[in-house]
Design a protein around this motif. Structure first.
Motif, PDB file in Angstrom:
ATOM      1  N   VAL A  14       0.840  -1.082   0.068  1.00 41.28           N
ATOM      2  CA  VAL A  14       0.117   0.054   0.102  1.00 41.28           C
ATOM      3  C   VAL A  14       0.899   1.219   0.060  1.00 41.28           C
ATOM      4  O   VAL A  14       0.363   2.215  -0.146  1.00 41.28           O
ATOM      5  CB  VAL A  14      -0.925   0.115   1.158  1.00 41.28           C
ATOM      6  CG1 VAL A  14      -2.015  -1.003   1.078  1.00 41.28           C
ATOM      7  CG2 VAL A  14      -0.183   0.048   2.514  1.00 41.28           C
ATOM      8  N   LEU A  15       2.105   0.926  -0.020  1.00 40.64           N
ATOM      9  CA  LEU A  15       3.028   2.386   0.329  1.00 40.64           C
ATOM     10  C   LEU A  15       3.472   2.836  -0.960  1.00 40.64           C
ATOM     11  O   LEU A  15       4.076   2.158  -1.948  1.00 40.64           O
ATOM     12  CB  LEU A  15       4.162   2.101   1.447  1.00 40.64           C
ATOM     13  CG  LEU A  15       3.567   1.714   2.809  1.00 40.64           C
ATOM     14  CD1 LEU A  15       4.771   1.490   3.533  1.00 40.64           C
ATOM     15  CD2 LEU A  15       2.810   2.988   3.397  1.00 40.64           C
ATOM     16  N   LEU A  16       3.646   4.233  -0.752  1.00 44.46           N
ATOM     17  CA  LEU A  16       4.405   4.795  -2.075  1.00 44.46           C
ATOM     18  C   LEU A  16       5.050   6.034  -1.588  1.00 44.46           C
ATOM     19  O   LEU A  16       4.422   6.707  -0.562  1.00 44.46           O
ATOM     20  CB  LEU A  16       3.704   4.951  -3.499  1.00 44.46           C
ATOM     21  CG  LEU A  16       2.484   6.114  -3.265  1.00 44.46           C
ATOM     22  CD1 LEU A  16       2.153   6.486  -4.845  1.00 44.46           C
ATOM     23  CD2 LEU A  16       1.025   5.462  -2.741  1.00 44.46           C
ATOM     24  N   ASN A  17       5.716   6.780  -2.410  1.00 42.82           N
ATOM     25  CA  ASN A  17       6.384   8.251  -2.065  1.00 42.82           C
ATOM     26  C   ASN A  17       5.113   9.186  -2.161  1.00 42.82           C
ATOM     27  O   ASN A  17       4.315   9.018  -2.881  1.00 42.82           O
ATOM     28  CB  ASN A  17       7.353   8.538  -2.747  1.00 42.82           C
ATOM     29  CG  ASN A  17       7.103   8.712  -4.141  1.00 42.82           C
ATOM     30  OD1 ASN A  17       6.725   7.610  -4.978  1.00 42.82           O
ATOM     31  ND2 ASN A  17       7.309   9.920  -4.799  1.00 42.82           N
ATOM     32  N   ALA A  18       5.298  10.445  -1.438  1.00 37.49           N
ATOM     33  CA  ALA A  18       4.232  11.434  -1.811  1.00 37.49           C
ATOM     34  C   ALA A  18       4.948  12.258  -2.908  1.00 37.49           C
ATOM     35  O   ALA A  18       6.131  12.307  -2.867  1.00 37.49           O
ATOM     36  CB  ALA A  18       3.920  12.523  -0.753  1.00 37.49           C
ATOM     37  N   ALA A  19       4.229  12.742  -3.824  1.00 43.04           N
ATOM     38  CA  ALA A  19       4.761  13.485  -4.741  1.00 43.04           C
ATOM     39  C   ALA A  19       5.480  14.473  -4.354  1.00 43.04           C
ATOM     40  O   ALA A  19       5.135  15.485  -3.579  1.00 43.04           O
ATOM     41  CB  ALA A  19       3.556  13.838  -5.927  1.00 43.04           C
ATOM     42  N   GLY A  20       6.732  14.666  -5.125  1.00 40.79           N
ATOM     43  CA  GLY A  20       7.594  15.949  -4.459  1.00 40.79           C
ATOM     44  C   GLY A  20       8.910  15.284  -3.714  1.00 40.79           C
ATOM     45  O   GLY A  20       9.961  15.814  -3.702  1.00 40.79           O
ATOM     46  N   VAL A  21       8.718  14.111  -2.997  1.00 38.36           N
ATOM     47  CA  VAL A  21       9.824  13.582  -2.267  1.00 38.36           C
ATOM     48  C   VAL A  21      10.228  12.410  -2.779  1.00 38.36           C
ATOM     49  O   VAL A  21       9.725  11.563  -3.276  1.00 38.36           O
ATOM     50  CB  VAL A  21       9.166  13.233  -0.837  1.00 38.36           C
ATOM     51  CG1 VAL A  21      10.198  12.817  -0.049  1.00 38.36           C
ATOM     52  CG2 VAL A  21       8.484  14.537  -0.309  1.00 38.36           C
ATOM     53  N   TYR A  22      11.603  12.481  -3.218  1.00 37.93           N
ATOM     54  CA  TYR A  22      12.627  11.248  -3.555  1.00 37.93           C
ATOM     55  C   TYR A  22      11.963  11.067  -5.104  1.00 37.93           C
ATOM     56  O   TYR A  22      11.920   9.840  -5.322  1.00 37.93           O
ATOM     57  CB  TYR A  22      12.340  10.179  -2.553  1.00 37.93           C
ATOM     58  CG  TYR A  22      13.648   9.770  -1.878  1.00 37.93           C
ATOM     59  CD1 TYR A  22      13.941  10.368  -0.844  1.00 37.93           C
ATOM     60  CD2 TYR A  22      14.605   8.901  -2.659  1.00 37.93           C
ATOM     61  CE1 TYR A  22      15.163   9.902  -0.365  1.00 37.93           C
ATOM     62  CE2 TYR A  22      15.660   8.769  -2.113  1.00 37.93           C
ATOM     63  CZ  TYR A  22      16.233   9.206  -1.018  1.00 37.93           C
ATOM     64  OH  TYR A  22      17.389   8.997  -0.476  1.00 37.93           O
ATOM     65  N   CYS A  23      11.650  11.896  -5.892  1.00 35.16           N
ATOM     66  CA  CYS A  23      10.844  11.616  -7.118  1.00 35.16           C
ATOM     67  C   CYS A  23      11.264  12.596  -8.216  1.00 35.16           C
ATOM     68  O   CYS A  23      10.759  12.257  -9.240  1.00 35.16           O
ATOM     69  CB  CYS A  23       9.514  11.341  -6.817  1.00 35.16           C
ATOM     70  SG  CYS A  23       8.623  12.768  -6.554  1.00 35.16           S
ATOM     71  N   GLN A  24      12.343  13.292  -8.031  1.00 38.18           N
ATOM     72  CA  GLN A  24      12.743  14.288  -9.430  1.00 38.18           C
ATOM     73  C   GLN A  24      13.431  13.712 -10.396  1.00 38.18           C
ATOM     74  O   GLN A  24      13.542  13.955 -11.373  1.00 38.18           O
ATOM     75  CB  GLN A  24      13.379  15.454  -8.517  1.00 38.18           C
ATOM     76  CG  GLN A  24      13.410  16.414  -9.542  1.00 38.18           C
ATOM     77  CD  GLN A  24      13.653  17.946  -9.084  1.00 38.18           C
ATOM     78  OE1 GLN A  24      13.632  18.108  -7.733  1.00 38.18           O
ATOM     79  NE2 GLN A  24      14.462  18.931  -9.782  1.00 38.18           N
ATOM     80  N   THR A  25      14.690  12.668  -9.827  1.00 31.97           N
ATOM     81  CA  THR A  25      15.695  12.363 -10.789  1.00 31.97           C
ATOM     82  C   THR A  25      15.253  10.683 -10.950  1.00 31.97           C
ATOM     83  O   THR A  25      14.698   9.990 -10.097  1.00 31.97           O
ATOM     84  CB  THR A  25      17.065  12.881 -10.389  1.00 31.97           C
ATOM     85  OG1 THR A  25      17.040  11.705  -9.291  1.00 31.97           O
ATOM     86  CG2 THR A  25      17.184  14.010 -10.167  1.00 31.97           C
ATOM     87  N   ALA A  26      15.986  10.182 -11.966  1.00 36.45           N
ATOM     88  CA  ALA A  26      15.870   8.615 -12.240  1.00 36.45           C
ATOM     89  C   ALA A  26      16.538   7.714 -10.951  1.00 36.45           C
ATOM     90  O   ALA A  26      16.103   7.014 -10.771  1.00 36.45           O
ATOM     91  CB  ALA A  26      16.441   8.332 -13.635  1.00 36.45           C
ATOM     92  N   SER A  27      17.573   8.480 -10.799  1.00 40.57           N
ATOM     93  CA  SER A  27      18.261   7.886  -9.620  1.00 40.57           C
ATOM     94  C   SER A  27      17.387   7.825  -8.312  1.00 40.57           C
ATOM     95  O   SER A  27      17.343   6.659  -7.618  1.00 40.57           O
ATOM     96  CB  SER A  27      19.647   8.367  -9.528  1.00 40.57           C
ATOM     97  OG  SER A  27      19.864   8.799  -7.854  1.00 40.57           O
TER      98      SER A  27
END
Ligand code: DHB
Length: 308
Positions: A14-27
């Motif tokens: 059920v878990l995922l990141n919230a948009a904006g956190v840890y999700c800007q680059t492919a790495s």
């Protein structure tokens, strides 16, 4: 098992990141994709072209949470569309879109519609970065107008990211609008907008953009997040699933979101501080809370909040 599903997409977790956190680059995205315990990811809200975002210190820790005014730094729609298309056979993924104008949102959705993307779009109606305009979802007429135009051509699964509401009449008003559209989900809440934190040593604000005003996240927003999840679950058609976001730092917080009606739960501020290892910890803690209650499946308690 901790599985969930939205619009025919099955999530192992059920878990995922919230948009904006840890999700800007492919790495960063790779780390969420590979994190044990993460069932999906959402990409940083995209604009048509790349943006640097605001200058200066734009994120700060505060007691019980965080404050930020990032200014929508992102690598542009094509970057996130490429990333999600490349990885969409591994897990169902969310692509977040946040145009600064209605025309930008519609143009991006036309690109996504025409592409090979087969995941879920999260249309961000709560982006606080449009000078002179309220967050879209605080303007009910504009919200209805944009959804009407979107669903006139967009046929892939789509949901909306909402700002927090603070008034029972507003819960009624936004739900009445959302129920008129074939939404796959809503994600609630975005940050609590335009807080202000003072540094007592220096008598200054703690972030540079907007004179120090910024969105609040973390533990301090949990009651507002739970209220929004609960209020929308009580009002939306059951086909519209809910992603609960806000104030998750431990397994009990995840449990509370689900108890209030969340199908998936996303993690922002505490992911920022702890990194992607947080997903495994939260899952283990959620399983421990469930075990104490004698539950094996999320369906046994989802939405089952008791009232007095
Ligand atoms: C930003 C913040 C948000 O809350 C959002 O929804 C989109 C972008 C930002 O400042 O980058």
């Amino acid at each position: 098992t901790l599985t969930a599903s939205i619009a025919g997409f099955d999530f192992d977790n059920v878990l995922l990141n919230a948009a904006g956190v840890y999700c800007q680059t492919a790495s960063e995205l790779d780390q969420i994709l590979e994190a044990s315990g993460a069932g999906s990811l959402v990409t940083k809200s995209a604009t048509p072209a790349e943006r640097d975002g605001n200058a200066g210190i734009r994120f700060a820790e505060m007691p019980l949470g965080s404050i930020n005014s990032m200014g929508l730094p992102n690598l542009g729609l094509d970057y996130y569309l490429d990333y999600t298309i490349t990885h969409q056979d591994e897990k169902p993924l969310f692509l977040s879109i946040a145009g600064l104008t209605k025309a930008d949102n519609l143009a991006m959705l036309r690109d996504v519609q025409a592409s090979d993307f087969n995941g879920l779009v999260e249309l961000n109606l709560s982006c606080p970065n449009v000078p002179g305009k309220p967050q879209t979802a605080y303007d009910f007429d504009t919200t209805r107008e944009i959804l009407t135009e979107v669903f006139s051509f967009y046929t892939k699964p789509l949901g909306v990211k909402l700002p927090p509401y603070f008034d029972i009449a507003h819960f009624d008003m936004i739900a009445e609008i959302l129920n008129d559209f074939p939404l796959a989900f809503v994600n609630t809440i975005n940050s609590i907008g335009n807080g202000l934190v003072v540094d007592p040593e220096t008598d200054t604000v703690v972030i540079a953009p907007k004179g120090g005003f910024g969105g609040l996240g973390g533990e301090i927003v949990k009651p507002t997040a739970l209220a929004n999840v609960r209020a929308l679950r009580q009002r939306l058609r059951p086909e519209i699933k809910i992603i609960g976001t806000g104030g998750v730092t431990n397994g009990r917080d995840v449990y509370d979101h689900i108890l209030c009606g969340a199908d998936l739960v996303s993690v922002g501020t505490s992911l920022y501080f702890e990194g992607p290892a947080i997903f495994e910890r939260l899952n283990n803690e959620l399983i421990a809370v469930m075990a104490e209650k004698g539950y094996n499946h999320l369906e046994e308690f989802r939405g089952q909040l008791q009232t007095l």
